[in-house]
Scaffold this motif. Sequence first.
Motif, PDB file in Angstrom:
ATOM      1  N   TYR A  42     119.050  81.776  50.445  1.00  0.00           N
ATOM      2  CA  TYR A  42     119.541  80.992  51.279  1.00  0.00           C
ATOM      3  C   TYR A  42     121.027  81.627  51.569  1.00  0.00           C
ATOM      4  CZ  TYR A  42     116.035  77.410  50.432  1.00  0.00           C
ATOM      5  OH  TYR A  42     115.090  76.764  50.492  1.00  0.00           O
ATOM      6  N   ALA A  43     121.579  81.394  52.636  1.00  0.00           N
ATOM      7  CA  ALA A  43     122.941  81.762  53.064  1.00  0.00           C
ATOM      8  C   ALA A  43     123.681  80.515  53.496  1.00  0.00           C
ATOM      9  CB  ALA A  43     123.101  83.088  54.180  1.00  0.00           C
ATOM     10  N   ALA A  44     124.816  80.158  53.074  1.00  0.00           N
ATOM     11  CA  ALA A  44     125.590  78.869  53.351  1.00  0.00           C
ATOM     12  C   ALA A  44     126.997  79.244  54.141  1.00  0.00           C
ATOM     13  CB  ALA A  44     125.603  77.854  52.577  1.00  0.00           C
ATOM     14  N   GLU A  45     127.318  78.468  55.198  1.00  0.00           N
ATOM     15  CA  GLU A  45     128.741  78.885  55.550  1.00  0.00           C
ATOM     16  C   GLU A  45     129.276  77.284  56.106  1.00  0.00           C
ATOM     17  OE1 GLU A  45     128.994  82.916  57.973  1.00  0.00           O
ATOM     18  OE2 GLU A  45     127.865  81.143  59.085  1.00  0.00           O
ATOM     19  N   LEU A  46     130.708  77.164  55.723  1.00  0.00           N
ATOM     20  CA  LEU A  46     131.301  76.050  56.148  1.00  0.00           C
ATOM     21  C   LEU A  46     132.103  76.332  57.221  1.00  0.00           C
ATOM     22  CD1 LEU A  46     131.878  72.909  55.623  1.00  0.00           C
ATOM     23  CD2 LEU A  46     133.592  73.675  54.017  1.00  0.00           C
ATOM     24  N   PRO A 100     132.132  65.556  56.659  1.00  0.00           N
ATOM     25  CA  PRO A 100     133.295  65.065  56.685  1.00  0.00           C
ATOM     26  C   PRO A 100     134.451  65.715  55.799  1.00  0.00           C
ATOM     27  CG  PRO A 100     131.982  63.474  55.207  1.00  0.00           C
ATOM     28  CD  PRO A 100     131.170  64.703  55.525  1.00  0.00           C
ATOM     29  N   GLU A 101     135.783  65.648  56.539  1.00  0.00           N
ATOM     30  CA  GLU A 101     136.827  66.234  55.948  1.00  0.00           C
ATOM     31  C   GLU A 101     136.948  65.885  54.762  1.00  0.00           C
ATOM     32  OE1 GLU A 101     141.442  67.217  56.991  1.00  0.00           O
ATOM     33  OE2 GLU A 101     140.067  66.114  58.521  1.00  0.00           O
ATOM     34  N   ALA A 160     137.526  68.463  51.363  1.00  0.00           N
ATOM     35  CA  ALA A 160     138.635  68.550  50.314  1.00  0.00           C
ATOM     36  C   ALA A 160     138.169  68.602  48.909  1.00  0.00           C
ATOM     37  CB  ALA A 160     139.522  67.478  50.900  1.00  0.00           C
ATOM     38  N   ARG A 161     137.135  68.034  48.590  1.00  0.00           N
ATOM     39  CA  ARG A 161     136.607  67.717  47.309  1.00  0.00           C
ATOM     40  C   ARG A 161     135.517  68.956  46.811  1.00  0.00           C
ATOM     41  NH1 ARG A 161     135.054  62.485  49.294  1.00  0.00           N
ATOM     42  NH2 ARG A 161     132.981  62.987  49.022  1.00  0.00           N
ATOM     43  N   LEU A 162     135.303  69.755  47.871  1.00  0.00           N
ATOM     44  CA  LEU A 162     134.297  70.894  47.606  1.00  0.00           C
ATOM     45  C   LEU A 162     134.825  71.722  46.381  1.00  0.00           C
ATOM     46  CD1 LEU A 162     131.830  72.239  48.519  1.00  0.00           C
ATOM     47  CD2 LEU A 162     133.000  73.695  50.044  1.00  0.00           C
ATOM     48  N   LEU A 181     129.343  71.813  39.347  1.00  0.00           N
ATOM     49  CA  LEU A 181     128.184  72.502  39.330  1.00  0.00           C
ATOM     50  C   LEU A 181     128.272  73.851  38.488  1.00  0.00           C
ATOM     51  CD1 LEU A 181     125.415  72.551  40.886  1.00  0.00           C
ATOM     52  CD2 LEU A 181     126.512  73.843  42.571  1.00  0.00           C
ATOM     53  N   SER A 182     129.251  74.373  38.632  1.00  0.00           N
ATOM     54  CA  SER A 182     129.246  75.783  37.743  1.00  0.00           C
ATOM     55  C   SER A 182     129.126  75.553  36.365  1.00  0.00           C
ATOM     56  CB  SER A 182     130.643  76.561  38.119  1.00  0.00           C
ATOM     57  OG  SER A 182     130.547  77.824  37.302  1.00  0.00           O
TER      58      SER A 182
END
Length: 62
Positions: free
Chosen positions: A6-10, A35-36, A40-42, A49-50
């Motif tokens: 998988y590849a993901a982009e925001l 949502p913004e 901000a919490r990413l 998660l890590s």
Amino acid sequence: MEKLLYAAELVREDGTYKLVVQDVVRDTVQVTPVPESAVARLPAFLSVLSSKLGSASARGRW
């Protein structure tokens, strides 16, 4: 050997955010608005998660 699944982009476009996830194996793409407040919490979410999965250096790629 490492294989990309998988590849993901925001992406930010016109003041809105969207998450674009590509399933490399099935050659599909899913896009969902984010949502913004979630953006901000990413960093905090990724840190948690890590820590639950083990260190990033042990996993090799982040």
